[in-house]
Design a protein around this motif. Structure first.
Motif, short mmCIF file in Angstrom:
data_model
loop_
_atom_site.label_atom_id
_atom_site.label_comp_id
_atom_site.label_asym_id
_atom_site.label_seq_id
_atom_site.Cartn_x
_atom_site.Cartn_y
_atom_site.Cartn_z
N ARG A 266 26.04 30.27 18.28
CA ARG A 266 25.15 30.42 19.19
C ARG A 266 23.83 29.23 19.39
O ARG A 266 23.63 28.86 20.23
CB ARG A 266 24.09 31.64 17.98
N ASP A 267 24.10 28.36 18.27
CA ASP A 267 23.73 26.77 18.16
C ASP A 267 24.51 25.72 19.19
O ASP A 267 23.88 25.09 19.57
CB ASP A 267 23.78 26.29 16.90
N SER A 268 25.71 26.13 19.71
CA SER A 268 26.39 25.87 20.41
C SER A 268 26.28 25.24 21.74
O SER A 268 26.65 24.48 22.18
CB SER A 268 28.02 25.94 19.29
N GLY A 269 25.51 26.27 22.59
CA GLY A 269 25.68 26.33 23.72
C GLY A 269 26.72 26.50 24.50
O GLY A 269 26.62 26.37 25.78
N GLN A 270 27.60 26.97 23.83
CA GLN A 270 28.43 27.57 24.51
C GLN A 270 28.84 28.99 25.64
O GLN A 270 28.28 29.45 25.67
CB GLN A 270 30.22 28.32 23.60
N THR A 271 29.94 28.60 26.29
CA THR A 271 28.81 29.90 27.23
C THR A 271 30.20 30.21 27.58
O THR A 271 31.70 31.01 27.25
CB THR A 271 29.97 29.15 29.21
N LEU A 272 29.37 32.07 26.69
CA LEU A 272 29.96 32.85 26.88
C LEU A 272 29.70 34.00 28.28
O LEU A 272 29.53 34.68 28.70
CB LEU A 272 29.29 33.98 26.00
N ASN A 273 31.82 34.77 28.19
CA ASN A 273 31.39 35.81 29.20
C ASN A 273 30.78 36.84 28.69
O ASN A 273 30.58 36.84 27.53
CB ASN A 273 32.97 36.50 29.71
N ARG A 274 30.63 38.32 29.87
CA ARG A 274 29.94 39.11 28.99
C ARG A 274 30.58 40.15 27.88
O ARG A 274 29.77 40.34 27.09
CB ARG A 274 30.46 40.40 30.16
#
Length: 524
Positions: free
Chosen positions: A261-269
């Motif tokens: 959550r803190d990493s800023g990773q782009t997650l798909n839907r």
């Protein structure tokens, strides 16, 4: 019957233990077996024994007169003892923990009674029952009753770790070994019983031997404590996250949900929904909950296509009472009527507020005149909806067993126990805390909907019932033994150069030259 114990010579140095406690009973030398007792409990009891004046050895030696164990049979302790001593085993009392606790209470060694002795069944090598099973899991009947849970759990964990580490071959090897043990009619107590069994490679046999002799596998325990394994378990537990994505995140230092959550990773839907509903989706789904969802799906399906059939598949069809998701197979007795059904069902469910997430794929299966290309894909190409359902907690009160199972081709009746709005919609009132996963009035559940033409229904039903290894072994049998190609869509005979049709699972087994195995015995 055990031979009488001989009095052992006691040297003067044994009048005081290593802890400085006086030894009051030098003719009694105790050894507490850690197997099933645990290290911390063993340490505590050993310290207690020394305080009471008993000599308690940390390591087994020939000076030991009494072996104390907890939750072990005499044969299990004897097997362990034989592994510790080269040559003839010295005479020693094999005692239950009850003798130790009574002696501690009395302050001296109490008389050894029959109830204190571990019961030993003397079996000669010629009398050892050697098991025999067929090589393929699809030839074996495997019910949910497992007599070797400790062994199969160990092998299954190593299989899971191998698969998470993208070592598919090693994972399948462990799975096949575990499946063999699951099918055995009795508990394995000796390595001799496994002689000649298929699918038990050297690595699996080492693990089994370790568990039989020590109560646990050092490799399994080490794997459980591995930071990488724990991180892979957590990250792949997110809906929409596979092992490759998890490995990439781990390489970037992401080991848990908060770091993600803190990493800023782009997650798909899908991943966003999986992370949001993580706790719910990793909580087992009960059969009652599956039946309740089945009622909702049944109402949706028959409202847009009267006469359509809905069947609960997967582990629940095999008799399991819990699962990690719920799968339904949908068809219509008239070929072609099922086309275009899925978007309508999804629209209906969305209108009722039942779906937190959904992704629909079209049917892309085409029969080729020359048969499926090789190697054929294990993934089917049905019209399918991957979804996360919003299941109202009040719904579970009205769940009934078997609500969605199709029996002999007849669809089960839809149970109108709740209004559609009551079944799907959660209350919008209340604080944020009340809407948390702990306090809110609904839970998220993984649900797969699959639509099959009636001409392919028997193959789809067989393929989607599982277990995963059973299906893998069916395809392997078809290819290696029958020169056929089996999928969840069809069965192609390479020798005859044609597709073999079937309207039931029994017909498919007949085509394959196999004895029919009912769903309840496909739990490989």
């Amino acid at each position: 019957m055990m031979v009488p114990l001989k009095r052992r010579k006691v040297v003067s140095s044994h009048t005081e233990s290593c802890d400085g406690d006086e030894i009051k009973f030098p003719q009694v030398v105790l050894f507490l077996l850690e197997r099933k007792m645990g290290a911390s409990r063993r340490s505590f009891l050993s310290h207690l024994g020394r305080k009471k004046g008993f000599q308690v050895e940390d390591k087994f030696s020939e000076s030991v007169t009494h072996i104390i164990s907890e939750n072990n049979s005499g044969s299990e302790v004897r097997t362990w003892l034989d592994s510790q001593v080269k040559g003839q085993t010295p005479p020693v009392h094999l005692l239950d923990i009850s003798w130790f606790t009574e002696s501690m209470k009395a302050g001296h060694p109490v008389q050894i009674l029959d109830r204190h002795k571990l019961q030993e069944q003397q079996i000669t090598e010629a009398e050892v029952k050697v098991f025999s099973v067929p090589s393929y899991a699809c030839q074996r009947r495997t019910s949910l009753e497992n007599h070797n849970t400790v062994l199969t759990d160990a092998l299954s964990l190593l299989a899971e770790n191998a698969e998470l580490s993208n070592e598919e071959g090693r994972g399948v090897a462990f799975c096949r070994a575990a499946a063999v043990l699951k099918s055995l009619p009795e508990q394995v107590t000796s390595m001799k019983q496994l002689k000649g069994l298929p699918c038990l490679g050297d690595h699996s046999l080492r693990v089994i031997k370790d568990v039989l002799e020590n109560g646990a596998s050092s490799e399994v325990e080490s794997t459980k404590q591995s930071e990488r394994y724990k991180a892979l378990k957590v990250l792949t537990g997110i809906f929409g996250v596979g092992s490759k994505t998890a490995h990439r995140w781990i390489s970037e230092g992401i080991l848990n949900l908060q770091q993600l959550r803190d990493s800023g990773q782009t997650l798909n839907r899908a991943q966003q929904a999986g992370l949001e509903h993580y706790d719910n989706l990793n909580q087992p789904v009960t059969k009652a909950e599956a039946d309740t969802i089945g009622d909702i799906v049944q109402r949706a399906v028959v409202s847009v296509l009267p006469g359509a059939r809905v069947t609960l598949i997967g582990g629940f069809r095999r008799g399991k009472q819990t699962g990690h998701d719920v799968d339904f197979l949908i068809t219509h007795p008239e070929e072609g009527r099922e086309e275009g059904l899925m978007p309508k069902v999804v629209s209906y469910l969305e209108a009722q507020g039942c779906l937190l997430y959904q992704k629909t794929t079209r049917n892309s299966y085409l029969e080729a005149q020359g048969g499926p290309g090789r190697p054929s894909s294990n993934m089917d190409r049905f019209e399918r909806c991957f979804s996360i359902f919003k299941l109202h907690k009040e719904d579970k009160q009205g769940a009934k067993q078997g609500a969605t199972e199709t029996v002999n081709g007849d669809p089960a009746s839809c149970l109108h126990t709740l209004s559609q709005k009551e079944s799907c919609e959660a209350s919008d009132e209340g604080s944020e805390e009340e809407k948390s996963s702990t306090h809110r009035r609904w839970r998220a559940v993984r649900v797969d909907l699959v639509v099959s033409p009636i001409s392919q229904f028997a193959f789809a039903l067989l393929g989607w019932t599982g277990s995963k290894l059973f299906e893998r072994e069916l395809r392997r049998w078809a290819g290696h033994e029958k020169s056929m190609s089996l999928s969840s869509h069809a069965l192609f005979d390479s020798k005859q150069g044609c597709y073999l049709r079937a309207t039931s699972e029994e017909e498919i087994f007949t085509h394959l030259g196999l004895e029919f195995i009912p769903p309840s015995e496909r739990n490989a």
